[in-house]
Design an enzyme around this catalytic site. Structure first.
Site, short mmCIF file in Angstrom:
data_model
loop_
_atom_site.label_atom_id
_atom_site.label_comp_id
_atom_site.label_asym_id
_atom_site.label_seq_id
_atom_site.Cartn_x
_atom_site.Cartn_y
_atom_site.Cartn_z
CG HIS A 179 38.73 35.56 36.09
ND1 HIS A 179 38.43 36.87 36.40
CD2 HIS A 179 38.54 35.47 34.74
CE1 HIS A 179 38.08 37.52 35.31
NE2 HIS A 179 38.14 36.69 34.29
CB ILE A 218 24.58 43.46 54.90
CG1 ILE A 218 25.67 43.27 53.84
CG2 ILE A 218 25.18 43.64 56.28
CD1 ILE A 218 26.62 44.43 53.72
N GLY A 252 38.21 38.03 27.01
CA GLY A 252 39.54 38.47 26.63
C GLY A 252 39.88 39.83 27.19
N GLY A 272 31.52 39.59 59.62
CA GLY A 272 30.73 38.46 60.08
C GLY A 272 29.24 38.74 60.14
CG ASP A 301 38.72 38.54 39.29
OD1 ASP A 301 39.43 37.51 39.29
OD2 ASP A 301 38.14 38.96 38.27
CB SER A 347 39.33 39.14 32.22
OG SER A 347 37.97 38.89 32.45
#
Length: 475
Positions: free
Chosen positions: A124, A286, A225, A283, A154, A227
């Site tokens: 991101h 849960i 900052g 698929g 990410d 991240s």
């Protein structure tokens, strides 16, 4: 939930972005068991964990000296589309997603993983960037290329033209325990080479609307900052990468999360080798069990991941998994919570056959499932999505909705552009309809047009309902 990225207005938009999950998660609260009788003796733990010696404190000076040189600042510049502020993912899927772009500048953190210039950061941080600059601890700056990013975990991988760089030592996540001391190094609010510390608050923490992997939760002070920066253990080894925080104020409030380093490195290896990460797909929807649900399904205590739904035509459906099944084991390893299952699935490969231990109809059982491949958009073909790396383009075919809205039969969508392409006038969100008057019907048509490295290109694009030609010169 707040992203731990740069604090300006544009990055606030990125902080507000909703994240996507391949399978929906509904995480129930764990109910506490009743208190033991006054004279009852608590059961002994399965494994005796020795306490730290009295007075033990990590050597923070040594940790900073060892790890600090390999921690970098990641500076990004780009153009933000107004309609993508509230939901960039939806904006990219719809045709003509913006009215008037505006520039932004932001900053995150990262760390060097190889001496020849491989840098890891959060996806991101660079998601909307057209130019990425890496600033080393010695204040040297290098233009970075984005080798690839994986939004489901990410994680993004950058490359800079530098050699003999300091690197971080990789730690062992499986030896990390709740209560262990941890250290964060990064650039909170742009203040590079800042160090803070805390403890591991929880492991395998699943976060609805964020990444598809279980996170390491800590109370280490992490702010916008941070991240992409490293989470270190007491030996200065990296055990995670800072991703997000829970906050009402937008700043640190004692709850921060990091992606485990084993997941980060697996994604890195796939991106370096293939340009992207392929995720396994089960698929099934849960959720965690509480005491009431466990009792209803005949369990003595809550244990496992409860299946609340199965997608039609999914690998789970093909294997016979049904709503009401409780997944209690993965390839023989016990599953206590949804986060345990997600952790295994995040490291699985599409096509892999796995054994799932089940609690079904008040009895134990087992199923074998052949995992599929996760895709972010059913209308989008992963096989056709590609990066024209030489030009810095990330392209995909137009969806049926986009073709209908644009009034065209074919074309490709520009998801991302690098700085060179942005200078030439091409923007993320443009639809390329033709190149040098030849219709573009697929991504392969674009690659074929640039393969011969012609001296110039004339791109017919649709931008916000307006058709125009964009000239581009190739060096």
């Amino acid at each position: 939930m707040t992203r731990a990225s740069a604090p300006d207005a544009a990055l606030s938009a990125m902080q507000a972005r909703a994240r996507w999950l391949v399978t929906a998660l509904v995480i129930g609260a764990m109910a506490l068991a009743g208190a033991l009788p006054a004279r009852a003796q608590a059961p002994a733990p399965a494994r005796e964990v020795p306490a730290l010696s009295v007075g033990f404190t990590p050597n923070y000076r040594a940790i900073m000296r060892r790890a600090g040189p390999a921690v970098v600042g990641v500076l990004v510049d780009g153009v933000q589309m107004p309609s993508s502020v509230n939901d960039p993912a939806d904006a990219r899927r719809s045709a003509r997603p913006f009215r008037s772009p505006f520039p932004f500048h932001g900053q995150g953190s990262g760390f060097i993983i190889s001496p020849d210039g491989l840098v890891l950061t959060s996806a991101h941080v660079v998601a909307e960037a057209r130019q990425v600059t890496v600033r080393l601890s010695d204040r040297r700056e290098f233009r970075a290329s984005v080798l690839g990013r994986d939004d489901l975990t990410d994680v993004a991988v950058l490359r800079i033209a530098a050699h003999e760089l300091p690197i971080l030592t990789t730690g062992h996540v499986d030896s990390l325990q709740v209560g262990d001391p941890v250290v964060a190094i990064g650039a909170p609010f742009g203040l590079e080479q800042s160090i803070s510390h805390g403890i591991v608050s929880a492991l395998g923490r699943s976060i609805v609307g964020f990444t598809s992997v279980p996170n390491i939760q800590t109370d280490a002070p992490v702010n916008p900052g941070h991240s992409g920066g490293p989470l270190l253990d007491a030996s200065a080894s990296v055990v995670g990468m800072h991703a997000t925080i829970f906050s009402i104020s937008g700043g640190y409030q004692g709850v921060s999360f990091a992606v485990p380093i084993d997941v980060v490195l697996r994604v890195k290896d796939h991106i370096v080798a293939h340009g992207r990460m392929r995720h396994a797909y089960l698929g099934a929807t849960i959720q965690n069990l509480d005491r009431t649900l466990a009792a209803a399904f005949g369990q003595e205590r809550p244990r496992g991941a409860l299946v609340s739904g199965v997608a039609v035509g999914s690998p789970a459906a093909a294997a016979g998994l049904t709503a009401g099944d409780i997944i209690t084991a993965y390839n023989g390893t016990q599953i206590d919570r949804t986060g345990d299952l997600l952790g295994h699935l995040s490291l699985a490969a599409p096509g892999e056959r796995i054994r799932l231990g089940l609690w079904r109809a008040r009895g134990a059982g087992e199923l074998t499932v052949r995992l599929g491949e996760a895709t972010g958009d059913d209308d989008q073909s992963d096989a056709e999505e590609t990066d024209a790396q030489e030009l810095g383009w990330h392209l995909r075919p137009l969806t049926n909705q986009e073709r209908e809205s644009l009034g065209v039969s074919s074309g490709v969508w520009v998801d991302e552009v690098a700085h060179f392409s942005a200078q030439a006038g091409l923007l993320a969100g443009d639809a390329i309809l033709s190149i040098n008057l030849k219709p573009v019907r697929s991504v392969q048509d674009v690659l074929a047009a640039v393969r011969g490295r012609p001296s110039h290109l004339a791109l017919l694009i649709d931008r916000d309902g307006v058709r125009l030609f964009i000239p581009m010169w190739l060096e």
